[in-house]
Motif scaffolding. Structure first.
Motif, PDB file in Angstrom:
ATOM      1  N   TRP A  91      -4.075  16.038   4.771  1.00 45.25           N
ATOM      2  CA  TRP A  91      -2.870  15.415   5.297  1.00 45.25           C
ATOM      3  C   TRP A  91      -2.239  16.325   6.342  1.00 45.25           C
ATOM      4  CZ3 TRP A  91      -1.050  10.886   2.682  1.00 45.25           C
ATOM      5  CH2 TRP A  91       0.137  10.343   3.186  1.00 45.25           C
ATOM      6  N   ARG A 118       0.858  -1.190   0.000  1.00 43.59           N
ATOM      7  CA  ARG A 118       0.000   0.000   0.000  1.00 43.59           C
ATOM      8  C   ARG A 118       0.891   1.236   0.000  1.00 43.59           C
ATOM      9  NH1 ARG A 118      -5.281  -1.540   1.413  1.00 43.59           N
ATOM     10  NH2 ARG A 118      -5.344  -3.647   2.262  1.00 43.59           N
ATOM     11  N   GLU A 175       0.677   5.484   0.008  1.00 43.04           N
ATOM     12  CA  GLU A 175      -0.156   6.665   0.191  1.00 43.04           C
ATOM     13  C   GLU A 175       0.651   7.881  -0.236  1.00 43.04           C
ATOM     14  OE1 GLU A 175      -1.142   6.231   4.330  1.00 43.04           O
ATOM     15  OE2 GLU A 175      -2.882   5.001   3.844  1.00 43.04           O
ATOM     16  N   ILE A 225      -2.390   2.101  -4.684  1.00 34.63           N
ATOM     17  CA  ILE A 225      -1.919   3.479  -4.556  1.00 34.63           C
ATOM     18  C   ILE A 225      -3.113   4.363  -4.234  1.00 34.63           C
ATOM     19  CG2 ILE A 225      -0.821   5.417  -5.734  1.00 34.63           C
ATOM     20  CD1 ILE A 225       0.701   3.353  -7.429  1.00 34.63           C
ATOM     21  N   SER A 226      -3.012   5.075  -3.126  1.00 35.05           N
ATOM     22  CA  SER A 226      -4.074   5.990  -2.702  1.00 35.05           C
ATOM     23  C   SER A 226      -3.548   7.415  -2.759  1.00 35.05           C
ATOM     24  CB  SER A 226      -4.515   5.676  -1.268  1.00 35.05           C
ATOM     25  OG  SER A 226      -4.999   4.356  -1.180  1.00 35.05           O
ATOM     26  N   ASP A 227      -4.308   8.293  -3.405  1.00 36.90           N
ATOM     27  CA  ASP A 227      -3.964   9.711  -3.484  1.00 36.90           C
ATOM     28  C   ASP A 227      -4.765  10.492  -2.454  1.00 36.90           C
ATOM     29  OD1 ASP A 227      -3.821   9.460  -7.011  1.00 36.90           O
ATOM     30  OD2 ASP A 227      -2.135   9.888  -5.703  1.00 36.90           O
ATOM     31  N   TYR A 228      -4.118  11.465  -1.826  1.00 41.04           N
ATOM     32  CA  TYR A 228      -4.781  12.316  -0.847  1.00 41.04           C
ATOM     33  C   TYR A 228      -4.521  13.780  -1.184  1.00 41.04           C
ATOM     34  CZ  TYR A 228      -5.261   8.069   1.872  1.00 41.04           C
ATOM     35  OH  TYR A 228      -5.585   6.800   2.276  1.00 41.04           O
TER      36      TYR A 228
END
Length: 87
Positions: free
Chosen positions: A71, A25, A27, A63-66
């Motif tokens: 954040w 994972r 981020e 893949i996680s986009d923030y």
């Protein structure tokens, strides 16, 4: 199964009931291109397979986009200007 070179247990899907695929994972803050994410997924897959000694097709990369505003670092949201930031 034991690796003769370093005595670590090497999973074997034919013999180990608990054998599971690796999941990686990642981020990230938004802003990376699809090309960068594709390369990251390919490299993480290749290197995880090498290190974990498993087939690449067993590896999943998520893949996680923030957004920066979602954040925080050191208790301070990234959306707050650094001059006024207080934890």
């Amino acid at each position: 199964m034991v690796d003769q070179n370093n005595d670590h247990h090497v999973p074997n899907k034919d013999h180990d009931e608990g054998f599971q695929m690796p999941i990686v994972r990642v981020e990230l803050l938004t802003g990376r291109s699809q090309e960068q994410k594709n390369e990251l997924a390919a490299v993480l897959t290749r290197e995880t397979a090498r290190i974990a000694r498993c087939p690449e097709e067993h590896i999943q990369v998520i893949i996680s986009d923030y957004q920066r505003s979602d954040w925080a670092v050191g208790g301070v949201m990234n959306s707050v200007p650094k001059e006024t930031a207080q934890p």
